[in-house]
Design an enzyme around this catalytic site. Sequence first.
Site, PDB file in Angstrom:
ATOM      1  N   TRP A 239       2.083  -3.999   6.266  1.00 25.30           N
ATOM      2  CA  TRP A 239       1.438  -2.703   6.011  1.00 25.30           C
ATOM      3  C   TRP A 239       0.662  -2.292   7.258  1.00 25.30           C
ATOM      4  O   TRP A 239      -0.029  -3.085   7.865  1.00 25.30           O
ATOM      5  CB  TRP A 239       0.465  -2.811   4.830  1.00 25.30           C
ATOM      6  CG  TRP A 239       0.882  -2.141   3.572  1.00 25.30           C
ATOM      7  CD1 TRP A 239       1.699  -2.651   2.597  1.00 25.30           C
ATOM      8  CD2 TRP A 239       0.483  -0.854   3.106  1.00 25.30           C
ATOM      9  NE1 TRP A 239       1.827  -1.748   1.567  1.00 25.30           N
ATOM     10  CE2 TRP A 239       1.092  -0.637   1.865  1.00 25.30           C
ATOM     11  CE3 TRP A 239      -0.330   0.148   3.636  1.00 25.30           C
ATOM     12  CZ2 TRP A 239       0.912   0.523   1.123  1.00 25.30           C
ATOM     13  CZ3 TRP A 239      -0.520   1.309   2.899  1.00 25.30           C
ATOM     14  CH2 TRP A 239       0.114   1.479   1.658  1.00 25.30           C
TER      15      TRP A 239
ATOM     16  N   SER B  89      -1.659  -6.825   2.912  1.00 26.48           N
ATOM     17  CA  SER B  89      -2.826  -7.693   3.103  1.00 26.48           C
ATOM     18  C   SER B  89      -3.087  -8.574   1.898  1.00 26.48           C
ATOM     19  O   SER B  89      -3.563  -9.704   2.048  1.00 26.48           O
ATOM     20  CB  SER B  89      -4.057  -6.841   3.410  1.00 26.48           C
ATOM     21  OG  SER B  89      -3.944  -6.277   4.712  1.00 26.48           O
TER      22      SER B  89
ATOM     23  N   GLU C 121      -0.988 -10.085   0.155  1.00 21.58           N
ATOM     24  CA  GLU C 121      -0.091 -11.247   0.250  1.00 21.58           C
ATOM     25  C   GLU C 121      -0.504 -12.225   1.339  1.00 21.58           C
ATOM     26  O   GLU C 121       0.066 -13.306   1.480  1.00 21.58           O
ATOM     27  CB  GLU C 121       1.340 -10.783   0.480  1.00 21.58           C
ATOM     28  CG  GLU C 121       2.029 -10.240  -0.770  1.00 21.58           C
ATOM     29  CD  GLU C 121       1.494  -8.873  -1.144  1.00 21.58           C
ATOM     30  OE1 GLU C 121       1.286  -8.036  -0.240  1.00 21.58           O
ATOM     31  OE2 GLU C 121       1.243  -8.644  -2.336  1.00 21.58           O
TER      32      GLU C 121
ATOM     33  N   ASN D 173      -4.495  -4.886   7.854  1.00 20.11           N
ATOM     34  CA  ASN D 173      -5.221  -3.623   8.068  1.00 20.11           C
ATOM     35  C   ASN D 173      -5.172  -2.800   6.805  1.00 20.11           C
ATOM     36  O   ASN D 173      -4.089  -2.386   6.380  1.00 20.11           O
ATOM     37  CB  ASN D 173      -4.565  -2.866   9.237  1.00 20.11           C
ATOM     38  CG  ASN D 173      -5.169  -1.491   9.457  1.00 20.11           C
ATOM     39  OD1 ASN D 173      -4.445  -0.531   9.664  1.00 20.11           O
ATOM     40  ND2 ASN D 173      -6.485  -1.373   9.409  1.00 20.11           N
ATOM     41  N   VAL D 174      -6.319  -2.603   6.201  1.00 20.71           N
ATOM     42  CA  VAL D 174      -6.417  -1.818   4.975  1.00 20.71           C
ATOM     43  C   VAL D 174      -7.167  -0.535   5.305  1.00 20.71           C
ATOM     44  O   VAL D 174      -8.265  -0.592   5.862  1.00 20.71           O
ATOM     45  CB  VAL D 174      -7.140  -2.584   3.867  1.00 20.71           C
ATOM     46  CG1 VAL D 174      -6.969  -1.883   2.525  1.00 20.71           C
ATOM     47  CG2 VAL D 174      -6.611  -4.019   3.759  1.00 20.71           C
TER      48      VAL D 174
ATOM     49  N   GLU E 263      -6.758   7.657  -1.270  1.00 16.58           N
ATOM     50  CA  GLU E 263      -7.412   8.591  -2.197  1.00 16.58           C
ATOM     51  C   GLU E 263      -8.117   7.877  -3.345  1.00 16.58           C
ATOM     52  O   GLU E 263      -8.988   8.449  -3.997  1.00 16.58           O
ATOM     53  CB  GLU E 263      -6.378   9.559  -2.785  1.00 16.58           C
ATOM     54  CG  GLU E 263      -5.714  10.465  -1.758  1.00 16.58           C
ATOM     55  CD  GLU E 263      -4.648  11.341  -2.397  1.00 16.58           C
ATOM     56  OE1 GLU E 263      -4.115  12.216  -1.707  1.00 16.58           O
ATOM     57  OE2 GLU E 263      -4.355  11.126  -3.605  1.00 16.58           O
ATOM     58  N   THR E 264      -7.718   6.640  -3.617  1.00 14.86           N
ATOM     59  CA  THR E 264      -8.190   5.971  -4.841  1.00 14.86           C
ATOM     60  C   THR E 264      -9.016   4.733  -4.524  1.00 14.86           C
ATOM     61  O   THR E 264      -9.241   4.394  -3.368  1.00 14.86           O
ATOM     62  CB  THR E 264      -6.979   5.548  -5.699  1.00 14.86           C
ATOM     63  OG1 THR E 264      -6.322   4.441  -5.058  1.00 14.86           O
ATOM     64  CG2 THR E 264      -6.007   6.707  -5.883  1.00 14.86           C
TER      65      THR E 264
ATOM     66  N   HIS F 238      -8.045   1.822  -4.880  1.00 20.62           N
ATOM     67  CA  HIS F 238      -7.174   0.687  -4.542  1.00 20.62           C
ATOM     68  C   HIS F 238      -7.673  -0.038  -3.290  1.00 20.62           C
ATOM     69  O   HIS F 238      -7.636  -1.265  -3.207  1.00 20.62           O
ATOM     70  CB  HIS F 238      -5.741   1.176  -4.344  1.00 20.62           C
ATOM     71  CG  HIS F 238      -4.745   0.072  -4.349  1.00 20.62           C
ATOM     72  ND1 HIS F 238      -3.846  -0.113  -3.332  1.00 20.62           N
ATOM     73  CD2 HIS F 238      -4.502  -0.918  -5.240  1.00 20.62           C
ATOM     74  CE1 HIS F 238      -3.094  -1.162  -3.602  1.00 20.62           C
ATOM     75  NE2 HIS F 238      -3.468  -1.670  -4.760  1.00 20.62           N
TER      76      HIS F 238
END
Length: 159
Positions: free
Chosen positions: A29, A63, A65, A87-88, A92-93, A95
């Site tokens: 990701w 991330s 995982e 990297n996160v 919008e939420t 999560h």
Amino acid sequence: MATTNLSIYDKATIPNAKNFRFGIVVSEWNSEITDNLFLGAKEALLDNGALSENIIKWDVPGSFELIYGCKKMIETQKLDAVIAIGNVIQGETKHFDFVCEGVTQGIKDLNIKYDIPTIFCVLTDNTKQQSLDRSGGKHGNKGVECAIAAIKMAALRQF
Ligand SMILES: Nc1c(NC[C@H](O)[C@H](O)[C@H](O)CO)[nH]c(=O)[nH]c1=O
Ligand SMILES: CC(=O)[C@@H](O)COP(=O)(O)O
């Protein structure tokens, strides 16, 4: 205020890594960011004496995982330290909150369960620009910082 530069280190203060074996688990990701974090980490390990053949890289989807990927690597490979790279980026939420908290707690748990240090190299940013700034941009590369942490923890583990 963010760290001015994550990539500055004094080699004289860092143990030589020639006898250490490192695992690096990389989230796919935001690979534009995580690829640069990995390159920074690998270059810093090599710059401090690590051998290329002693750096094992595995990829995982995201991330979250990283937890299982690091666990599996620790259980199957003979390593002195593991670096979890992710990297996160806030969407919008909520999560983002759950992924970040889950990964943080999961990696913390790995450090408790196993006698192999797992280094938290996960950028948890509000914007992509913040991530770019910390993966080879104006604030340096967090991958470098985490590689240095991995070397120091691998040395500490020998006591
Ligand atoms: N939104 C981001 C994710 N989300 C995916 C999770 O990490 C995980 O793969 C999924 O929930 C399945 O278990 N992952 C990142 O690394 N970065 C993000 O910004
Ligand atoms: C951190 C995430 O999972 C996030 O990128 C997902 O985006 P959204 O919250 O808009 O679904």
